[in-house]
Scaffold this motif. Structure first.
Motif, PDB file in Angstrom:
ATOM      1  N   SER A  40       0.853  -1.187   0.000  1.00  0.00           N
ATOM      2  CA  SER A  40       0.000   0.000   0.000  1.00  0.00           C
ATOM      3  C   SER A  40       0.885   1.232   0.000  1.00  0.00           C
ATOM      4  O   SER A  40       1.874   1.291   0.727  1.00  0.00           O
ATOM      5  N   VAL A  41       0.505   2.190  -0.817  1.00  0.00           N
ATOM      6  CA  VAL A  41       1.254   3.439  -0.921  1.00  0.00           C
ATOM      7  C   VAL A  41       0.549   4.480  -0.061  1.00  0.00           C
ATOM      8  O   VAL A  41      -0.634   4.751  -0.237  1.00  0.00           O
ATOM      9  N   TYR A  42       1.291   5.041   0.873  1.00  0.00           N
ATOM     10  CA  TYR A  42       0.751   6.048   1.776  1.00  0.00           C
ATOM     11  C   TYR A  42       1.204   7.422   1.303  1.00  0.00           C
ATOM     12  O   TYR A  42       2.400   7.669   1.146  1.00  0.00           O
ATOM     13  N   VAL A  43       0.219   8.278   1.054  1.00  0.00           N
ATOM     14  CA  VAL A  43       0.483   9.636   0.579  1.00  0.00           C
ATOM     15  C   VAL A  43      -0.307  10.607   1.446  1.00  0.00           C
ATOM     16  O   VAL A  43      -1.196  10.209   2.205  1.00  0.00           O
ATOM     17  N   GLN A  44       0.015  11.876   1.285  1.00  0.00           N
ATOM     18  CA  GLN A  44      -0.749  12.907   1.988  1.00  0.00           C
ATOM     19  C   GLN A  44      -1.117  13.986   0.991  1.00  0.00           C
ATOM     20  O   GLN A  44      -0.245  14.617   0.389  1.00  0.00           O
ATOM     21  N   PRO A  73      -0.940  -3.433 -11.132  1.00  0.00           N
ATOM     22  CA  PRO A  73      -2.392  -3.243 -11.032  1.00  0.00           C
ATOM     23  C   PRO A  73      -3.007  -3.531  -9.666  1.00  0.00           C
ATOM     24  O   PRO A  73      -4.183  -3.254  -9.456  1.00  0.00           O
ATOM     25  N   GLU A  74      -2.238  -4.060  -8.730  1.00  0.00           N
ATOM     26  CA  GLU A  74      -2.797  -4.356  -7.412  1.00  0.00           C
ATOM     27  C   GLU A  74      -2.412  -3.338  -6.339  1.00  0.00           C
ATOM     28  O   GLU A  74      -2.776  -3.502  -5.179  1.00  0.00           O
ATOM     29  N   LEU A  75      -1.694  -2.290  -6.722  1.00  0.00           N
ATOM     30  CA  LEU A  75      -1.321  -1.271  -5.736  1.00  0.00           C
ATOM     31  C   LEU A  75      -2.556  -0.547  -5.221  1.00  0.00           C
ATOM     32  O   LEU A  75      -3.504  -0.305  -5.970  1.00  0.00           O
ATOM     33  N   THR A  76      -2.536  -0.208  -3.958  1.00  0.00           N
ATOM     34  CA  THR A  76      -3.590   0.613  -3.371  1.00  0.00           C
ATOM     35  C   THR A  76      -2.956   1.860  -2.773  1.00  0.00           C
ATOM     36  O   THR A  76      -1.786   1.859  -2.406  1.00  0.00           O
ATOM     37  N   VAL A  77      -3.741   2.913  -2.683  1.00  0.00           N
ATOM     38  CA  VAL A  77      -3.257   4.180  -2.153  1.00  0.00           C
ATOM     39  C   VAL A  77      -4.098   4.564  -0.945  1.00  0.00           C
ATOM     40  O   VAL A  77      -5.321   4.427  -0.956  1.00  0.00           O
ATOM     41  N   VAL A  78      -3.417   5.032   0.093  1.00  0.00           N
ATOM     42  CA  VAL A  78      -4.080   5.465   1.321  1.00  0.00           C
ATOM     43  C   VAL A  78      -3.669   6.905   1.596  1.00  0.00           C
ATOM     44  O   VAL A  78      -2.475   7.216   1.607  1.00  0.00           O
ATOM     45  N   ASN A  79      -4.650   7.770   1.815  1.00  0.00           N
ATOM     46  CA  ASN A  79      -4.353   9.146   2.191  1.00  0.00           C
ATOM     47  C   ASN A  79      -4.121   9.209   3.695  1.00  0.00           C
ATOM     48  O   ASN A  79      -4.927   8.710   4.478  1.00  0.00           O
ATOM     49  N   VAL A  80      -3.014   9.798   4.090  1.00  0.00           N
ATOM     50  CA  VAL A  80      -2.659   9.919   5.500  1.00  0.00           C
ATOM     51  C   VAL A  80      -3.100  11.302   5.984  1.00  0.00           C
ATOM     52  O   VAL A  80      -2.597  12.316   5.487  1.00  0.00           O
ATOM     53  N   PRO A  81      -4.035  11.351   6.932  1.00  0.00           N
ATOM     54  CA  PRO A  81      -4.466  12.655   7.443  1.00  0.00           C
ATOM     55  C   PRO A  81      -3.307  13.397   8.121  1.00  0.00           C
ATOM     56  O   PRO A  81      -2.393  12.766   8.666  1.00  0.00           O
ATOM     57  N   VAL A  82      -3.373  14.708   8.100  1.00  0.00           N
ATOM     58  CA  VAL A  82      -2.359  15.528   8.741  1.00  0.00           C
ATOM     59  C   VAL A  82      -2.261  15.140  10.219  1.00  0.00           C
ATOM     60  O   VAL A  82      -3.275  14.994  10.905  1.00  0.00           O
ATOM     61  N   GLY A  83      -1.053  14.915  10.679  1.00  0.00           N
ATOM     62  CA  GLY A  83      -0.819  14.530  12.068  1.00  0.00           C
ATOM     63  C   GLY A  83      -0.680  13.035  12.272  1.00  0.00           C
ATOM     64  O   GLY A  83      -0.277  12.586  13.339  1.00  0.00           O
ATOM     65  N   MET A  84      -1.016  12.249  11.244  1.00  0.00           N
ATOM     66  CA  MET A  84      -0.946  10.785  11.355  1.00  0.00           C
ATOM     67  C   MET A  84       0.275  10.197  10.638  1.00  0.00           C
ATOM     68  O   MET A  84       0.392   8.988  10.532  1.00  0.00           O
ATOM     69  N   GLU A  85       1.190  11.038  10.187  1.00  0.00           N
ATOM     70  CA  GLU A  85       2.328  10.594   9.392  1.00  0.00           C
ATOM     71  C   GLU A  85       3.176   9.540  10.106  1.00  0.00           C
ATOM     72  O   GLU A  85       3.739   8.662   9.470  1.00  0.00           O
ATOM     73  N   ASN A  86       3.261   9.621  11.415  1.00  0.00           N
ATOM     74  CA  ASN A  86       4.074   8.687  12.188  1.00  0.00           C
ATOM     75  C   ASN A  86       3.253   7.569  12.808  1.00  0.00           C
ATOM     76  O   ASN A  86       3.760   6.829  13.649  1.00  0.00           O
ATOM     77  N   ASP A  87       1.993   7.460  12.426  1.00  0.00           N
ATOM     78  CA  ASP A  87       1.104   6.471  13.024  1.00  0.00           C
ATOM     79  C   ASP A  87       0.258   5.771  11.964  1.00  0.00           C
ATOM     80  O   ASP A  87      -0.921   5.526  12.171  1.00  0.00           O
ATOM     81  N   ILE A  88       0.882   5.434  10.828  1.00  0.00           N
ATOM     82  CA  ILE A  88       0.111   4.836   9.734  1.00  0.00           C
ATOM     83  C   ILE A  88      -0.409   3.446  10.051  1.00  0.00           C
ATOM     84  O   ILE A  88      -1.324   2.975   9.403  1.00  0.00           O
ATOM     85  N   ASP A  89       0.171   2.786  11.048  1.00  0.00           N
ATOM     86  CA  ASP A  89      -0.325   1.451  11.410  1.00  0.00           C
ATOM     87  C   ASP A  89      -1.752   1.499  11.927  1.00  0.00           C
ATOM     88  O   ASP A  89      -2.452   0.495  11.924  1.00  0.00           O
ATOM     89  N   ASN A  90      -2.205   2.657  12.361  1.00  0.00           N
ATOM     90  CA  ASN A  90      -3.546   2.787  12.909  1.00  0.00           C
ATOM     91  C   ASN A  90      -4.556   3.367  11.928  1.00  0.00           C
ATOM     92  O   ASN A  90      -5.650   3.762  12.316  1.00  0.00           O
ATOM     93  N   LEU A  91      -4.191   3.417  10.655  1.00  0.00           N
ATOM     94  CA  LEU A  91      -5.130   3.939   9.643  1.00  0.00           C
ATOM     95  C   LEU A  91      -6.042   2.838   9.153  1.00  0.00           C
ATOM     96  O   LEU A  91      -5.708   1.712   9.071  1.00  0.00           O
TER      97      LEU A  91
END
Length: 91
Positions: A40-44, A73-91
């Motif tokens: 999963s690709v994490y972006v903001q 073709p199987e990649l997914t993207v997750v938007n990381v809310p502001v302030g959650m950059e260091n806590d992506i495990d909880n998204l």
């Protein structure tokens, strides 16, 4: 299953995101790459994209689509809310 490690995906993802950036900038937005984890690709999304009603569409039909065309073709993207950059495990 994605045949690449997370580390192998980082540079191609960054290149693909650079292709997307000008389109977002036209509407006053931007995007930052955070990390790749378990395929999963994490972006903001930034600027005008934050809180925009169309940000979900931008993420899935713009960012994710481009990454899937460029990389896998199987990649997914997750938007990381502001302030959650260091806590992506909880998204």
């Amino acid at each position: 299953m994605i045949p690449f490690s997370d580390e192998e995906l980082i540079n191609p993802v960054k290149v693909s995101i650079e292709k997307i950036r000008p389109s977002l900038a036209l509407d006053g937005g931007d995007i930052d790459f955070i990390t790749v984890k378990n395929g999963s690709v994490y972006v903001q999304l930034k600027g005008a994209c934050v809180g925009c009603a169309s940000s979900g569409s931008t993420l899935k039909h713009g960012v994710e689509r481009q990454l899937r065309m460029d990389i896998h073709p199987e990649l997914t993207v997750v938007n990381v809310p502001v302030g959650m950059e260091n806590d992506i495990d909880n998204l």
